[in-house]
Design a protein around this motif. Structure first.
Motif, mmCIF file in Angstrom:
data_model
loop_
_atom_site.group_PDB
_atom_site.id
_atom_site.type_symbol
_atom_site.label_atom_id
_atom_site.label_comp_id
_atom_site.label_asym_id
_atom_site.label_seq_id
_atom_site.Cartn_x
_atom_site.Cartn_y
_atom_site.Cartn_z
ATOM 1 N N ARG A 150 0.838 -1.194 0.000
ATOM 2 C CA ARG A 150 0.000 0.000 0.000
ATOM 3 C C ARG A 150 0.879 1.253 0.000
ATOM 4 N N SER A 151 2.097 1.089 -0.427
ATOM 5 C CA SER A 151 3.071 2.181 -0.406
ATOM 6 C C SER A 151 4.092 1.942 -1.505
ATOM 7 N N SER A 152 4.786 2.993 -1.890
ATOM 8 C CA SER A 152 5.890 2.824 -2.827
ATOM 9 C C SER A 152 7.036 2.063 -2.165
ATOM 10 N N GLU A 153 7.887 1.516 -3.003
ATOM 11 C CA GLU A 153 9.132 0.876 -2.576
ATOM 12 C C GLU A 153 10.259 1.510 -3.367
ATOM 13 N N ILE A 154 11.374 1.776 -2.722
ATOM 14 C CA ILE A 154 12.550 2.273 -3.441
ATOM 15 C C ILE A 154 13.577 1.152 -3.502
ATOM 16 N N ASP A 155 13.975 0.804 -4.718
ATOM 17 C CA ASP A 155 15.032 -0.182 -4.938
ATOM 18 C C ASP A 155 16.271 0.534 -5.459
ATOM 19 N N ILE A 156 17.413 0.210 -4.896
ATOM 20 C CA ILE A 156 18.683 0.789 -5.328
ATOM 21 C C ILE A 156 19.574 -0.356 -5.795
ATOM 22 N N ALA A 157 19.883 -0.373 -7.081
ATOM 23 C CA ALA A 157 20.677 -1.459 -7.658
ATOM 24 C C ALA A 157 22.143 -1.289 -7.264
ATOM 25 N N VAL A 158 22.653 -2.217 -6.480
ATOM 26 C CA VAL A 158 24.071 -2.204 -6.109
ATOM 27 C C VAL A 158 24.893 -2.793 -7.252
ATOM 28 N N THR A 159 24.348 -3.817 -7.888
ATOM 29 C CA THR A 159 24.902 -4.391 -9.117
ATOM 30 C C THR A 159 23.859 -4.195 -10.217
ATOM 31 N N ASP A 160 24.255 -4.413 -11.449
ATOM 32 C CA ASP A 160 23.253 -4.488 -12.509
ATOM 33 C C ASP A 160 22.230 -5.561 -12.140
ATOM 34 N N LEU A 161 20.961 -5.318 -12.429
ATOM 35 C CA LEU A 161 19.929 -6.314 -12.155
ATOM 36 C C LEU A 161 18.728 -6.101 -13.082
ATOM 37 N N ILE A 162 17.819 -7.049 -13.072
ATOM 38 C CA ILE A 162 16.619 -6.984 -13.904
ATOM 39 C C ILE A 162 15.395 -7.101 -13.009
ATOM 40 N N LEU A 163 14.443 -6.194 -13.176
ATOM 41 C CA LEU A 163 13.181 -6.241 -12.447
ATOM 42 C C LEU A 163 12.075 -6.751 -13.367
ATOM 43 N N LEU A 164 11.293 -7.699 -12.879
ATOM 44 C CA LEU A 164 10.105 -8.189 -13.578
ATOM 45 C C LEU A 164 8.895 -7.525 -12.937
ATOM 46 N N LEU A 165 8.147 -6.740 -13.718
ATOM 47 C CA LEU A 165 7.108 -5.883 -13.156
ATOM 48 C C LEU A 165 5.764 -6.070 -13.846
ATOM 49 N N GLY A 211 1.836 -13.359 -18.787
ATOM 50 C CA GLY A 211 2.178 -12.798 -20.088
ATOM 51 C C GLY A 211 2.184 -11.279 -20.092
ATOM 52 N N LYS A 212 1.616 -10.665 -19.056
ATOM 53 C CA LYS A 212 1.588 -9.205 -18.953
ATOM 54 C C LYS A 212 2.850 -8.636 -18.287
ATOM 55 N N ILE A 213 3.687 -9.498 -17.739
ATOM 56 C CA ILE A 213 4.907 -9.054 -17.060
ATOM 57 C C ILE A 213 5.868 -8.402 -18.057
ATOM 58 N N GLU A 214 6.514 -7.313 -17.617
ATOM 59 C CA GLU A 214 7.554 -6.655 -18.404
ATOM 60 C C GLU A 214 8.867 -6.669 -17.633
ATOM 61 N N ALA A 215 9.974 -6.751 -18.371
ATOM 62 C CA ALA A 215 11.307 -6.816 -17.769
ATOM 63 C C ALA A 215 12.064 -5.521 -18.020
ATOM 64 N N PHE A 216 12.775 -5.042 -16.977
ATOM 65 C CA PHE A 216 13.530 -3.794 -17.078
ATOM 66 C C PHE A 216 14.928 -3.972 -16.490
ATOM 67 N N PHE A 217 15.912 -3.527 -17.261
ATOM 68 C CA PHE A 217 17.306 -3.560 -16.812
ATOM 69 C C PHE A 217 17.601 -2.318 -15.985
ATOM 70 N N VAL A 218 18.120 -2.524 -14.769
ATOM 71 C CA VAL A 218 18.479 -1.420 -13.875
ATOM 72 C C VAL A 218 19.998 -1.457 -13.669
ATOM 73 N N PRO A 219 20.723 -0.458 -14.159
ATOM 74 C CA PRO A 219 22.178 -0.476 -14.002
ATOM 75 C C PRO A 219 22.613 -0.187 -12.572
ATOM 76 N N ALA A 220 23.778 -0.693 -12.212
ATOM 77 C CA ALA A 220 24.330 -0.490 -10.871
ATOM 78 C C ALA A 220 24.375 0.998 -10.524
ATOM 79 N N GLY A 221 23.996 1.294 -9.271
ATOM 80 C CA GLY A 221 24.016 2.668 -8.792
ATOM 81 C C GLY A 221 22.728 3.433 -9.013
ATOM 82 N N THR A 222 21.754 2.814 -9.678
ATOM 83 C CA THR A 222 20.486 3.474 -10.006
ATOM 84 C C THR A 222 19.443 3.216 -8.926
ATOM 85 N N ALA A 223 18.757 4.277 -8.504
ATOM 86 C CA ALA A 223 17.642 4.162 -7.556
ATOM 87 C C ALA A 223 16.331 4.346 -8.312
#
Length: 206
Positions: free
Chosen positions: A86-101, A116-128
């Motif tokens: 019921r709230s936002s979440e902040i993710d900070i990528a320490v390494t490169d990673l992929i989020l399935l959303l 089938g509605k899931i989308e994948a996103f690449f988050v580079p290291a250091g990105t919040a």
């Protein structure tokens, strides 16, 4: 599946990149955290929560409400489940990673969701990134074979054991922890979780 960049316009449905959030001290502290062969989630780490960066994350990211700062580390290639808060979440990528959303709005009235509605996103290291409250997510996936490290910031108390017994009907039956509603894939075998993910258990190969 196609892996989009987190800067792609498609990400705006799920969240936003937080370019001005100070995270260097948090990233440094994460060097001491384990990187197991499975996935480990620690909701609250005092050594990170006392840093100056933490105060800025609380104020800029959550408007000053109490927060917890922890991490999710390990090796993972599959969706397995989706959760929302019921709230936002902040993710900070320490390494490169992929989020399935995905989007909570796509959950059907019978508490099923088409993977089938899931989308994948690449988050580079250091990105919040901020993930909105209606964004379906779970453990990150590897962007490389070595695994991933991810800082996870949420309102204080999220993911703790429930202090009450939820009703076993409607949305309440998805409530598995404080501020955590979850749908699992049958293949994941998550004990006590509602098996509501229909379709392929999405896999991302690094």
């Amino acid at each position: 599946m196609e892996i989009k960049k987190v800067t792609d316009s498609a990400f705006s449905r799920y969240g936003k990149v937080m370019n001005n959030l100070p995270v260097s001290k948090l990233l440094k502290e994460m060097e001491h955290t384990p990187l197991p062969d499975d996935v480990i989630y620690v909701p609250s780490v005092e050594s990170m929560e006392i840093l100056a960066d933490a105060e800025e994350v609380k104020n800029q990211g959550f408007g000053g409400i109490p927060i917890q700062i922890g991490y999710c580390n390990g090796k993972n290639t599959k969706l397995n489940a989706v959760e929302y808060h019921r709230s936002s979440e902040i993710d900070i990528a320490v390494t490169d990673l992929i989020l399935l959303l995905g989007a909570q709005q796509d959950i059907q009235e019978d508490d099923t969701y088409d993977t089938g509605k899931i989308e994948a996103f690449f988050v580079p290291a250091g990105t919040a990134v901020e993930l909105y409250a209606t964004t379906l997510h779970y453990a990150p996936c590897n962007a490389n074979p070595e695994g991933f490290r991810c800082i996870v910031v949420l309102p204080k108390g999220t993911n703790e054991a429930l202090p009450f017994q939820p009703k076993m009907e409607g949305e309440d039956r998805l409530l598995t922890a404080v501020n955590k509603w979850l749908l699992a894939h049958e293949e994941a075998g998550i004990e006590g979780a509602v098996v509501g993910l229909q379709g392929e258990n999405i896999e991302v190969l690094s």
